[in-house]
Write a protein that holds these residues in place. Structure first.
Motif, mmCIF file in Angstrom:
data_model
loop_
_atom_site.group_PDB
_atom_site.id
_atom_site.type_symbol
_atom_site.label_atom_id
_atom_site.label_comp_id
_atom_site.label_asym_id
_atom_site.label_seq_id
_atom_site.Cartn_x
_atom_site.Cartn_y
_atom_site.Cartn_z
ATOM 1 N N ALA A 252 0.827 -1.207 0.000
ATOM 2 C CA ALA A 252 0.000 0.000 0.000
ATOM 3 C C ALA A 252 0.857 1.251 0.000
ATOM 4 N N ARG A 253 1.968 1.209 0.779
ATOM 5 C CA ARG A 253 2.846 2.390 0.838
ATOM 6 C C ARG A 253 3.563 2.625 -0.494
ATOM 7 N N SER A 254 3.826 1.527 -1.207
ATOM 8 C CA SER A 254 4.536 1.666 -2.500
ATOM 9 C C SER A 254 3.594 1.996 -3.656
ATOM 10 N N ALA A 255 2.281 1.833 -3.413
ATOM 11 C CA ALA A 255 1.310 2.106 -4.483
ATOM 12 C C ALA A 255 1.143 3.606 -4.687
ATOM 13 N N LEU A 256 0.705 3.958 -5.876
ATOM 14 C CA LEU A 256 0.503 5.365 -6.237
ATOM 15 C C LEU A 256 -0.961 5.594 -6.590
ATOM 16 N N PRO A 257 -1.483 6.767 -6.290
ATOM 17 C CA PRO A 257 -2.855 7.082 -6.708
ATOM 18 C C PRO A 257 -2.974 6.966 -8.219
ATOM 19 N N VAL A 258 -4.100 6.454 -8.686
ATOM 20 C CA VAL A 258 -4.330 6.328 -10.131
ATOM 21 C C VAL A 258 -4.352 7.718 -10.762
ATOM 22 N N GLN A 259 -3.534 7.896 -11.804
ATOM 23 C CA GLN A 259 -3.422 9.197 -12.459
ATOM 24 C C GLN A 259 -4.377 9.340 -13.639
ATOM 25 N N ASP A 260 -4.843 8.218 -14.154
ATOM 26 C CA ASP A 260 -5.725 8.252 -15.320
ATOM 27 C C ASP A 260 -7.068 8.859 -14.916
ATOM 28 N N GLN A 261 -7.372 10.025 -15.433
ATOM 29 C CA GLN A 261 -8.589 10.719 -15.037
ATOM 30 C C GLN A 261 -9.852 9.972 -15.489
ATOM 31 N N GLU A 262 -9.743 9.270 -16.604
ATOM 32 C CA GLU A 262 -10.889 8.498 -17.078
ATOM 33 C C GLU A 262 -11.229 7.386 -16.091
ATOM 34 N N ILE A 263 -10.185 6.726 -15.562
ATOM 35 C CA ILE A 263 -10.395 5.661 -14.571
ATOM 36 C C ILE A 263 -10.977 6.250 -13.286
ATOM 37 N N ASN A 264 -10.453 7.398 -12.873
ATOM 38 C CA ASN A 264 -10.965 8.050 -11.661
ATOM 39 C C ASN A 264 -12.434 8.426 -11.822
ATOM 40 N N ALA A 265 -12.793 8.937 -13.010
ATOM 41 C CA ALA A 265 -14.186 9.298 -13.248
ATOM 42 C C ALA A 265 -15.072 8.058 -13.237
ATOM 43 N N LEU A 266 -14.581 6.975 -13.836
ATOM 44 C CA LEU A 266 -15.325 5.714 -13.840
ATOM 45 C C LEU A 266 -15.512 5.193 -12.413
ATOM 46 N N PHE A 267 -14.469 5.341 -11.611
ATOM 47 C CA PHE A 267 -14.527 4.908 -10.214
ATOM 48 C C PHE A 267 -15.623 5.658 -9.460
ATOM 49 N N GLU A 268 -15.698 6.949 -9.641
ATOM 50 C CA GLU A 268 -16.718 7.752 -8.968
ATOM 51 C C GLU A 268 -18.118 7.374 -9.451
ATOM 52 N N GLU A 269 -18.249 7.069 -10.734
ATOM 53 C CA GLU A 269 -19.541 6.636 -11.269
ATOM 54 C C GLU A 269 -19.985 5.325 -10.606
ATOM 55 N N CYS A 270 -19.048 4.401 -10.449
ATOM 56 C CA CYS A 270 -19.365 3.108 -9.828
ATOM 57 C C CYS A 270 -19.780 3.301 -8.364
ATOM 58 N N LYS A 271 -19.080 4.168 -7.636
ATOM 59 C CA LYS A 271 -19.443 4.449 -6.251
ATOM 60 C C LYS A 271 -20.848 5.012 -6.165
ATOM 61 N N LYS A 272 -21.142 5.941 -7.076
ATOM 62 C CA LYS A 272 -22.471 6.558 -7.092
ATOM 63 C C LYS A 272 -23.537 5.523 -7.444
ATOM 64 N N GLU A 273 -23.232 4.631 -8.364
ATOM 65 C CA GLU A 273 -24.180 3.603 -8.798
ATOM 66 C C GLU A 273 -24.537 2.668 -7.649
ATOM 67 N N LEU A 274 -23.570 2.403 -6.769
ATOM 68 C CA LEU A 274 -23.794 1.492 -5.637
ATOM 69 C C LEU A 274 -24.229 2.235 -4.381
ATOM 70 N N GLY A 275 -24.326 3.553 -4.461
ATOM 71 C CA GLY A 275 -24.763 4.326 -3.304
ATOM 72 C C GLY A 275 -23.758 4.340 -2.182
ATOM 73 N N LEU A 276 -22.470 4.307 -2.510
ATOM 74 C CA LEU A 276 -21.409 4.316 -1.502
ATOM 75 C C LEU A 276 -20.967 5.747 -1.224
ATOM 76 N N GLY A 277 -21.305 6.219 -0.051
ATOM 77 C CA GLY A 277 -20.882 7.565 0.313
ATOM 78 C C GLY A 277 -19.545 7.578 1.015
ATOM 79 N N ARG A 278 -19.093 6.380 1.436
ATOM 80 C CA ARG A 278 -17.808 6.327 2.132
ATOM 81 C C ARG A 278 -16.650 6.682 1.206
ATOM 82 N N LYS A 279 -15.638 7.245 1.804
ATOM 83 C CA LYS A 279 -14.491 7.678 1.010
ATOM 84 C C LYS A 279 -13.568 6.492 0.762
ATOM 85 N N VAL A 280 -13.627 5.962 -0.430
ATOM 86 C CA VAL A 280 -12.776 4.849 -0.831
ATOM 87 C C VAL A 280 -11.820 5.368 -1.896
#
Length: 598
Positions: free
Chosen positions: A144-172
């Motif tokens: 986890a410490r060696s991992a980097l935040p995903v830089q691909d904005q398309e992937i990040n946008a897709l991730f937020e869409e999936c969270k919204k689709e599942l009704g996840l308000g928690r910060k993941v």
């Protein structure tokens, strides 16, 4: 304590093995009638059951009727502390005959070598398993410490869409790493998803969406905290092959339930694509070994089951939900039936304190150097008076005070009758002259003749005694110390408060015993009387390794218009006698203005 725990835990392990087999059979036989989520949720009942042997609770209600552990315990050799010594005459107390002390010393409990070896092996195995688990967790933290935040904005946008689709308000959060080959969900307090870099580079957008939905489902259903629970269970039961197999099946069912949850939000035409995405991880056979993480990959066998489940997926209808609920209810009932066997170590060390009572800490002056407690119940006022709240609720061995109920049960079981309670002495020589002759109920109670009451118990039988002690709710109801010794600084325990409650119920015959039998026992407990007042009671002395460590005096005083029920217990490293407890109790009762007949 170690011996009790080891034996009880072994018995509980046998019950657990049977329970797991039943759960596996139930799941297999009714698989077509259970939703994927319920198939997984049934395992939570097992996790709860696996925690029961470590909980400080006592057996209650209908569960006691199927106490498998109690039956098994009695079939095993009695514990070391049930061996009777030569005896110690501690009479010589001044006063009337009933204040004589007749106690037989028992040997202090010695932990059997076999129990100690098993206990040490269990602790050692837990240490090794815990070490492996912590090492896996450390590797996960390093990744986890060696991992980097995903830089691909398309992937990040897709991730937020999936969270919204599942009704996840928690910060993941979402990260990428070159050191993992399968998507992983991890983090109890900082939930995160770790994607292999190759997934971001090589997979199509729709495949990545499936992956993200799957991993987010783990957070939606709180699978990560459950994984920690599973890790603890694996540590505690490191030696149990049935538990390890069940936990492996639980992991597979968790992933299948997660797949079903994802398919439920997808279109039917997407099912095949989702399965193909999963197959791509099967080619790599990448499975995270991190104890508290959830990986999308798995073994060939696990992935095969998941693919078959995906191929046969159908949306849940109302009828399937109803059947699933009924099966889950059946599983709950099965686990409840097995609970007594899992409670082999749950004795219950304290009794509940009554809602309303008066404390009298000033009574402590009467106890001198003794630790002790005193409980009085005034029937007319329906009020308790207690000295030493904690001590009054603490369960200790009843010693000879149990003989009140041994006699009552023998009368109820027709072993003796009020008119015929004579037993012949078998010529065994005892340290107390009063024991070396024929006895009836009155003489045996007055002189606390052990052999008389042991004979009554033996003729009543263990099964009958367990039923009778449960009927009246006698302390912890534990007769596992052996039919001849369970009451003598052994397994049976009761608190002063419970003594008073039971004795008051006995006097009023709340348990609906034969009135003649109750009167016969009361007659044997009579100590003195004056006018309309009468004193009834029984002393008890507990001796271990030749030292008197426990002293009891319980009884009741009947006046013209009231009844006072009381219990006094003293304990010390030595010099605790029933006669001493009686003197202290009578002094306290007199100081409270109660007319005590002498």
């Amino acid at each position: 304590m170690i011996s009790d725990f080891t034996m009880g835990f072994l018995l509980a392990d046998a019950v657990i093995a049977v329970l797991i087999v039943i759960i596996l059979f139930l799941k297999k036989a009714l698989k077509a009638h259970i939703s994927k989520r319920i198939q997984y949720n049934i395992w939570f009942l097992l996790l709860l059951a696996l925690a029961v042997p470590f909980l400080p609770v006592r057996q209650e209600g209908f569960l006691h009727a199927v106490n498998l552990a109690g039956v098994l315990k009695e079939a095993l050799p009695a514990k070391g502390n049930a061996e009777v010594g030569a005896g110690k005459d501690i009479s010589g107390a001044a006063g009337t005959g009933w204040m004589q002390d007749f106690s037989v010393s028992v040997k202090g409990e010695r932990i059997p070598f076999f129990s100690m070896v098993l206990f040490v092996l269990w602790l050692g195995g837990m240490a090794v398993t815990a070490g492996v688990t912590l090492s896996s967790g450390r590797k996960m933290r390093q990744l986890a410490r060696s991992a980097l935040p995903v830089q691909d904005q398309e992937i990040n946008a897709l991730f937020e869409e999936c969270k919204k689709e599942l009704g996840l308000g928690r910060k993941v959060k979402i990260y990428s790493s070159a050191y993992v080959r399968s998507p992983v969900a991890f983090g109890l307090f900082r939930p995160s998803i770790l994607l292999p870099i190759r997934v971001i580079r090589e997979f199509e957008r729709k495949d990545i969406r499936y992956i993200l939905l799957h991993e987010l489902m783990h957070y939606r259903y709180w699978d990560i905290p459950v994984n920690y629970w599973v890790c603890l269970t694996r540590i505690l039961y490191w030696f149990h092959p049935f538990v390890w197999y069940a936990l492996k099946e639980m992991r597979t069912d968790r992933e299948i339930a997660c797949d079903a949850a994802v398919l439920a939000v997808l279109r039917q035409e997407d099912y095949t694509d989702y399965g193909n995405t999963l197959i791509q991880f099967a080619e790599k056979l990448s499975v995270a070994s991190f104890s508290a993480a959830s990986a999308m990959g798995g073994t060939k066998k696990q992935l095969k089951k998941r693919i078959i489940s995906i191929a046969g997926f159908r949306p849940e209808g109302g009828w399937l939900k109803l059947k699933s609920g009924l099966v889950l209810l059946a599983a709950v009932l099965i686990v409840l039936l097995f609970l007594p066997g899992l409670m082999a170590n749950a004795k219950g060390g304290e009794a509940p304190i009554p809602v309303a009572y008066e404390t009298r800490e000033d009574l402590g002056t009467y106890f001198g150097d003794y630790k002790g407690s005193f409980v009085l119940y005034d029937r007319k006022r329906q009020a308790y008076t207690i000295y030493n709240e904690k001590g009054s609720a603490k369960r200790v061995s009843p010693d000879s005070t149990y003989k009140i109920y041994s006699a009552l049960f023998a009368l109820e079981n027709k072993v003796i009758t009020p008119d015929s309670s004579h037993l012949d002495w078998d010529k065994t020589q005892y340290s107390f002259a009063a024991w070396n002759r024929d006895q009836d109920l009155d003489s045996a109670m007055e002189n606390s003749v052990n052999w008389y009451f042991k004979t009554l118990d033996a003729k009543s039988g263990l099964a009958s005694l367990e039923k009778d002690f449960h009927k009246i709710g006698y302390g912890n109801e534990d007769l596992s110390g052996g039919i001849s010794n369970y009451w003598m600084e052994s397994s049976l325990k009761i608190s002063p408060l419970e003594q008073v409650r039971l004795l008051n119920s006995f006097c009023q015959n709340d348990f609906h015993f034969d009135e003649k039998n109750v009167e016969a026992v009361k007659k044997s407990l009579w100590l003195s009387g004056s006018g309309t007042n009468a004193l009834y009671g029984k002393t008890g002395t507990g001796a271990v390794d030749g030292k008197n460590v426990n002293g009891w005096f319980i009884g009741f005083i009947e006046t013209g218009d009231n009844t006072y029920t009381f219990a006094l217990n003293i304990n010390k490293e030595d010099s605790c006698k029933g006669s001493t407890a009686a003197k202290i109790a009578l002094t306290i009762l007199t100081s409270m203005g109660i007319d005590v007949p002498r």
